[in-house]
Design a protein around this motif. Sequence first.
Motif, mmCIF file in Angstrom:
data_model
loop_
_atom_site.group_PDB
_atom_site.id
_atom_site.type_symbol
_atom_site.label_atom_id
_atom_site.label_comp_id
_atom_site.label_asym_id
_atom_site.label_seq_id
_atom_site.Cartn_x
_atom_site.Cartn_y
_atom_site.Cartn_z
ATOM 1 N N CYS A 191 0.799 -1.230 0.000
ATOM 2 C CA CYS A 191 0.000 0.000 0.000
ATOM 3 C C CYS A 191 0.833 1.282 0.000
ATOM 4 C CB CYS A 191 -0.955 0.012 1.198
ATOM 5 S SG CYS A 191 -0.141 0.258 2.794
ATOM 6 N N GLY A 192 2.148 1.148 0.221
ATOM 7 C CA GLY A 192 3.020 2.316 0.190
ATOM 8 C C GLY A 192 3.104 3.081 1.501
ATOM 9 N N HIS A 193 2.423 2.603 2.530
ATOM 10 C CA HIS A 193 2.433 3.281 3.833
ATOM 11 C C HIS A 193 3.830 3.229 4.449
ATOM 12 C CE1 HIS A 193 0.769 4.671 7.651
ATOM 13 N NE2 HIS A 193 1.429 3.701 8.251
ATOM 14 N N LEU A 194 4.242 4.339 5.077
ATOM 15 C CA LEU A 194 5.511 4.371 5.791
ATOM 16 C C LEU A 194 5.294 3.911 7.224
ATOM 17 C CD1 LEU A 194 7.190 7.674 4.576
ATOM 18 C CD2 LEU A 194 7.881 5.333 4.084
ATOM 19 N N ASN A 195 5.992 2.860 7.605
ATOM 20 C CA ASN A 195 5.879 2.274 8.922
ATOM 21 C C ASN A 195 7.148 2.550 9.727
ATOM 22 O OD1 ASN A 195 3.377 0.328 8.754
ATOM 23 N ND2 ASN A 195 4.456 0.152 6.819
ATOM 24 N N PRO A 196 7.019 2.664 11.050
ATOM 25 C CA PRO A 196 8.205 2.872 11.870
ATOM 26 C C PRO A 196 9.131 1.655 11.834
ATOM 27 C CG PRO A 196 6.212 2.760 13.244
ATOM 28 C CD PRO A 196 5.788 2.635 11.817
ATOM 29 N N ASP A 197 10.422 1.897 12.012
ATOM 30 C CA ASP A 197 11.397 0.807 12.070
ATOM 31 C C ASP A 197 10.995 -0.182 13.159
ATOM 32 O OD1 ASP A 197 12.924 1.929 10.069
ATOM 33 O OD2 ASP A 197 14.231 2.994 11.450
ATOM 34 N N GLY A 198 11.252 -1.451 12.907
ATOM 35 C CA GLY A 198 10.952 -2.475 13.880
ATOM 36 C C GLY A 198 9.624 -3.182 13.647
ATOM 37 N N ARG A 199 8.778 -2.638 12.785
ATOM 38 C CA ARG A 199 7.483 -3.275 12.498
ATOM 39 C C ARG A 199 7.701 -4.472 11.581
ATOM 40 N NH1 ARG A 199 2.564 -1.969 14.447
ATOM 41 N NH2 ARG A 199 1.758 -2.969 12.606
ATOM 42 N N ILE A 200 6.896 -5.519 11.765
ATOM 43 C CA ILE A 200 6.961 -6.675 10.874
ATOM 44 C C ILE A 200 5.723 -6.769 9.987
ATOM 45 C CG2 ILE A 200 8.541 -8.013 12.294
ATOM 46 C CD1 ILE A 200 6.093 -9.575 13.305
ATOM 47 N N THR A 201 4.682 -6.007 10.359
ATOM 48 C CA THR A 201 3.486 -5.924 9.520
ATOM 49 C C THR A 201 3.129 -4.452 9.340
ATOM 50 O OG1 THR A 201 2.020 -6.135 11.425
ATOM 51 C CG2 THR A 201 2.541 -8.161 10.232
ATOM 52 N N CYS A 202 2.494 -4.143 8.222
ATOM 53 C CA CYS A 202 2.106 -2.764 7.919
ATOM 54 C C CYS A 202 1.004 -2.289 8.859
ATOM 55 C CB CYS A 202 1.642 -2.681 6.469
ATOM 56 S SG CYS A 202 1.105 -1.028 5.988
#
Length: 41
Positions: free
Chosen positions: A7-18
């Motif tokens: 989806c192109g969403h920016l996630n914080p470092d450390g996430r394993i799922t969007c």
Amino acid sequence: MINCNVCGHLNPDGRITCENCGSDLSDSPDLGGSDEDDEFF
């Protein structure tokens, strides 16, 4: 930040799922999960 391939969403470092769509982030180039373009000698 980890960019979701779905989806192109920016996630914080450390996430394993969007955070947005729940997609697995392990294939994201931001995590080094894709070696398709790397050359090995």
